[in-house]
Design a protein around this motif. Structure first.
Motif, PDB file in Angstrom:
ATOM      1  N   LEU A   1       1.289 -24.545  22.174  1.00 59.70           N
ATOM      2  CA  LEU A   1       2.518 -23.855  21.781  1.00 59.70           C
ATOM      3  C   LEU A   1       3.086 -24.461  20.499  1.00 59.70           C
ATOM      4  CD1 LEU A   1       4.345 -23.305  25.175  1.00 59.70           C
ATOM      5  CD2 LEU A   1       4.032 -21.575  23.414  1.00 59.70           C
TER       6      LEU A   1
ATOM      7  N   LEU B   1      -1.126 -26.995  27.197  1.00 61.41           N
ATOM      8  CA  LEU B   1      -0.396 -25.778  26.881  1.00 61.41           C
ATOM      9  C   LEU B   1       0.727 -26.056  25.889  1.00 61.41           C
ATOM     10  CD1 LEU B   1      -0.462 -22.825  27.736  1.00 61.41           C
ATOM     11  CD2 LEU B   1       1.392 -23.325  29.289  1.00 61.41           C
TER      12      LEU B   1
ATOM     13  N   ALA C   1      -0.627 -19.603  29.591  1.00 64.04           N
ATOM     14  CA  ALA C   1       0.636 -20.006  30.203  1.00 64.04           C
ATOM     15  C   ALA C   1       0.799 -19.308  31.540  1.00 64.04           C
ATOM     16  CB  ALA C   1       1.803 -19.660  29.274  1.00 64.04           C
TER      17      ALA C   1
ATOM     18  N   ILE D   1      -2.205 -17.553  24.219  1.00 63.42           N
ATOM     19  CA  ILE D   1      -1.319 -18.616  24.708  1.00 63.42           C
ATOM     20  C   ILE D   1      -0.525 -18.121  25.911  1.00 63.42           C
ATOM     21  CG2 ILE D   1       0.699 -20.007  24.166  1.00 63.42           C
ATOM     22  CD1 ILE D   1      -0.344 -20.537  21.501  1.00 63.42           C
ATOM     23  N   GLU D   2       0.030 -16.888  25.791  1.00 64.76           N
ATOM     24  CA  GLU D   2       0.777 -16.351  26.932  1.00 64.76           C
ATOM     25  C   GLU D   2      -0.141 -16.184  28.138  1.00 64.76           C
ATOM     26  OE1 GLU D   2       0.808 -15.045  23.898  1.00 64.76           O
ATOM     27  OE2 GLU D   2       2.798 -14.373  23.309  1.00 64.76           O
TER      28      GLU D   2
ATOM     29  N   LEU E   1       1.142 -21.095  35.190  1.00 60.15           N
ATOM     30  CA  LEU E   1       2.315 -20.870  36.035  1.00 60.15           C
ATOM     31  C   LEU E   1       1.912 -20.267  37.375  1.00 60.15           C
ATOM     32  CD1 LEU E   1       4.653 -19.479  33.263  1.00 60.15           C
ATOM     33  CD2 LEU E   1       5.172 -21.445  34.700  1.00 60.15           C
TER      34      LEU E   1
ATOM     35  N   LEU F   1      -0.456 -28.950  31.720  1.00 60.28           N
ATOM     36  CA  LEU F   1       0.780 -28.722  30.954  1.00 60.28           C
ATOM     37  C   LEU F   1       0.723 -29.284  29.532  1.00 60.28           C
ATOM     38  CD1 LEU F   1       3.384 -27.277  31.543  1.00 60.28           C
ATOM     39  CD2 LEU F   1       4.379 -29.412  32.302  1.00 60.28           C
TER      40      LEU F   1
ATOM     41  N   ALA G   1       5.071 -14.125  31.756  1.00 59.45           N
ATOM     42  CA  ALA G   1       4.077 -14.509  30.750  1.00 59.45           C
ATOM     43  C   ALA G   1       3.026 -13.422  30.587  1.00 59.45           C
ATOM     44  CB  ALA G   1       3.428 -15.829  31.142  1.00 59.45           C
TER      45      ALA G   1
END
Lengths: 96, 531, 111
Positions: free
Chosen positions: C108, C104, C7, C3-4, C11, C101, C57
């Motif tokens: 999360l 994601l 992300a 996930i990070e 970003l 977005l 991230a």
């Protein structure tokens, strides 16, 4: 960039200076740094060798960027005093 | 050369240096990029290997009971444990040598199984820094090419004036301009990677390439300069294709004739995992004797620092720790971290994929540069005389056979693994022959066909080989995707094949005037090179 | 960790979009008018901010040692993807982060 203009003797001279002179210069420079670094030999070994792969390409660039071919060979000649610095224990032993 | 500005001289150097080394560099970068997934390719090329349902400790115990039954009298055992990337269990006995024959075992039962011999993903790894040449010749050539790459990168920084203004610029369908844009885009945006991977590649063999410090400080004695487990030394041994066997000849004077049981491995594995990360292999010397020793080595990958040669030793009977893994000195640590950055064994699959795609971008940069060189000279090929025209003709052909042909050869190599009979002796060598034969054929084809047709036909061939790989697996295997790694590899290959097919299609689009035709080809080439 | 990773990718891509739109030529290709100096500067500041968030991230995903390496890889490849997409679909290339977005965020929330 016509080949006929590119491949003159001046160019060949620069290529040889770049490949061989550049390597010799880098070799001498590395040995000199290795000898002069105030570190344990095993550490000095690594610290001196790592920059060599940045220096050698730079010498090659210099061989072609330099305005006059003779200056290139003169710069390569700087390798000799560096070799002396790098190998002074070996030279002393040979002389003694 | 008449006196010229800095930009002019650097531009000349970039063009001709880039051309001379470009073909070599493309081969190095393509095989190196494939080598990122060398273990996964190994798994794909050994389809008989069963799926493992047990953990490492159980697999190790199965291996030990097999070794006790069949090789109880040997002085040393070596067990390669199944790992996340390489779920294969194998054993060998006797002195540890690089090419000691290994017996594969089913990790679930400990029974011996037959797995086809293969050159594996390791072939790409080795080719990438030796070019399949004898002894150190390949290593020196690759090193020279790497220096050439650095020269090209440094000179490009000097000549590319609008570095920031044109940072995001890409104008397709504009012929030569598009090729230059593509070359700039893949060059500039991925520049940190190019610089890092080339420099760290040189660092791995630094003492072969630049022995000055060893000569000055240690009178050329490389052995004296190193303690145990130095990566440079390990790499040199790898390069020479032989590893010094651990000395197992401590003499059989010690110990009585009685068999002493080995301590259970599971707690030792746990300890080793904590100290080293995932364990790759276990060596047991003098098993069955009271002075037995167990040595465990890690998988490379839980940290950036290259941990080749690192190990942890336990007493065989009691299980107490005899030797903890060494911590590197700061200077060695720096060298090993740099080497590790090149080896890309850290960071899990996300990192590995980043390296893979960046590597493909490097290939694209080199390829667009090579094509740009020929595109520039296509307008008026006779402008610089007949010799130049011949050279440019040759350059066009080499482009096709290096860019498209090598891709075909890599795909054909995988096909060869499935199609060559499993019991063939020296199978690995035959697989390699398939690779080189296909590459040679592509050069022949490129020289015989008209340029556009050659590009199109070879790209179609590459696409077909890639896209049909799942069909090949279905035709030659009973349960081809039992092991998920093989399914993922084939999926990725099909994706590459789709890109090749798209590129071939774009080239094939017929346009009336010469200028537009060049444009459509350019876009397709650009897309091809972006895979 | 994944996930990070994604992300960070989102970003970093958004950051590259912002930096790209901070250049006149690309602003024009998306919105067909000249950008003011303020817009350019805003975009550039936002771009660097987003890249910094992406860096965080990546550190979260890989740790302090490997994170920066992963970040550089993500920046390079996000930039390359943007450059290839821009000439064909400038609006889509710009709006892609917004499209990504919701995925994601739902990931999360589900985690």
């Amino acid at each position: 960039m016509k080949p006929s203009r590119s491949f003159s003797w001046a160019t060949v001279s620069r290529i040889i200076a770049a490949l061989f002179g550049g390597y010799l210069y880098t070799y001498a420079f590395t040995a000199a740094i290795a000898q002069m670094l105030p570190l344990e030999p095993r550490d000095a070994l690594v610290v001196a060798t790592l920059p060599a792969f940045v220096i050698y390409p730079l010498t090659i660039l210099w061989a072609f960027a330099c305005p006059r071919p003779r200056m290139v060979w003169a710069s390569a000649g700087l390798a000799l005093p560096l070799l002396l610095i790098g190998f002074w224990p070996q030279f002393l032993r040979a002389v003694a | 050369m008449k006196p010229s500005s800095l930009t002019q001289s650097m531009s000349w150097l970039h063009t001709w240096g880039g051309l001379i080394f470009g073909w070599l560099l493309f081969a190095i970068f393509l095989t190196g990029t494939l080598a990122v997934f060398d273990k996964e390719i190994d798994v794909w090329m050994q389809p008989e290997a069963p799926v493992s349902h047990v953990d490492q400790a159980q697999a190790a115990e199965h291996a030990i009971s097999y070794l006790q039954r069949h090789h109880g009298a040997e002085s040393a055992w070596d067990i390669s444990l199944p790992t996340a990337r390489s779920p294969v269990l194998s054993v060998s006995t006797g002195e540890r040598r690089r090419n000691a024959p290994r017996q594969y075992l089913d990790p679930n039962t400990g029974e011996p199984i037959d797995i086809r011999e293969t050159a594996g993903g390791r072939f790409f790894f080795l080719f990438h820094f030796t070019l399949h040449m004898p002894r150190n010749i390949g290593i020196w050539l690759v090193g020279l090419a790497a220096v050439g790459m650095l020269v090209a990168l440094f000179s490009s920084l000097i000549i590319h004036k609008k570095f920031f203004k044109e940072f995001f610029t890409f104008r397709p369908n504009k012929g030569q301009r598009s090729w230059l844009d593509a070359h700039n885009a893949t060059g500039v945006l991925v520049l940190p990677f190019h610089l890092m991977i080339t420099y760290t590649g040189l660092v791995i063999f630094s003492l072969i390439y630049m022995p000055a410090a060893v000569d000055a400080l240690f009178d050329g004695d490389r052995e004296a300069a190193f303690g145990p487990g130095q990566p440079a030394k390990t790499e040199q041994q790898a390069a020479q294709g032989a590893r010094n066997g651990r000395s197992q000849n401590e003499g059989r004077g010690e110990g009585s004739g009685e068999l002493v049981a080995l301590t259970p491995l599971q707690p030792l594995l746990l300890q080793a995992e904590q100290a080293l990360g995932e364990v790759r292999s276990v060596s047991i010397s003098h098993p069955g004797r009271s002075d037995a020793r167990i040595e465990m080595r890690p998988v490379l990958g839980n940290r950036i620092e290259l941990s080749k040669g690192l190990s942890m030793t336990f007493a065989g009977v009691s299980g107490e720790v005899l030797k903890m893994p060494e911590q590197s000195r700061w200077a060695q640590l720096t060298q090993r971290v740099l080497s590790g950055l090149h080896f890309a064994q850290f960071g899990g699959y996300p990192m590995r994929w980043l390296y893979f795609i960046c590597g493909m971008a490097s290939c694209a940069m080199i390829a667009t540069g090579l094509v740009l060189f020929t595109v520039k000279r296509r307008r008026r090929p006779e402008a610089e005389g007949p010799i130049a025209a011949q050279l440019y003709h040759l350059a066009e052909r080499l482009n096709i056979s290096v860019i498209a042909g090598l891709s075909i050869a890599c795909a054909a190599y995988l096909w060869g693994n499935r199609l060559l009979p499993a019991e063939l002796s020296q199978r690995g060598a035959w697989e390699v022959r398939v690779f080189f034969a296909c590459w040679a054929l592509s050069l022949l084809h490129a020289c015989c066909r008209e340029r556009t047709q050659a590009w199109r036909e070879q790209l179609v061939c590459a696409a077909a080989l890639c896209v049909c790989m799942p069909l090949l697996s279905l035709a030659t295997m009973t349960r081809p995707w039992a092991e998920p790694i093989r399914a993922y590899l084939e999926l990725s290959t099909v994706a590459c094949g789709a890109l090749f097919a798209f590129a071939a299609w774009r080239i094939g689009q017929k346009k009336p005037a010469p200028a537009p035709r060049r444009q459509s080809r350019n876009v397709s080439q650009e897309l091809l090179n972006a895979d | 960790m994944l996930i990070e990773f994604f992300a960070g990718l989102l970003l970093v891509y958004a950051g590259m979009v912002a930096l790209c739109l901070g250049l006149k030529r690309h602003f024009k290709s998306v919105w067909q008018r000249e950008p003011s100096v303020t817009w350019c500067r805003t975009f550039r500041v936002c771009g660097w901010l987003l890249l910094a968030l992406g860096f965080a991230a990546c550190i979260a995903s890989w740790g302090w040692a490997q994170g920066p390496v992963g970040w550089m890889g993500q920046v390079s490849l996000a930039g390359l993807a943007l450059v290839l997409l821009m000439p064909y679909r400038p609006r889509l290339a710009t709006l892609l982060p917004l499209l990504g977005l919701p995925f994601l965020l739902s990931a999360l929330l589900l985690a």
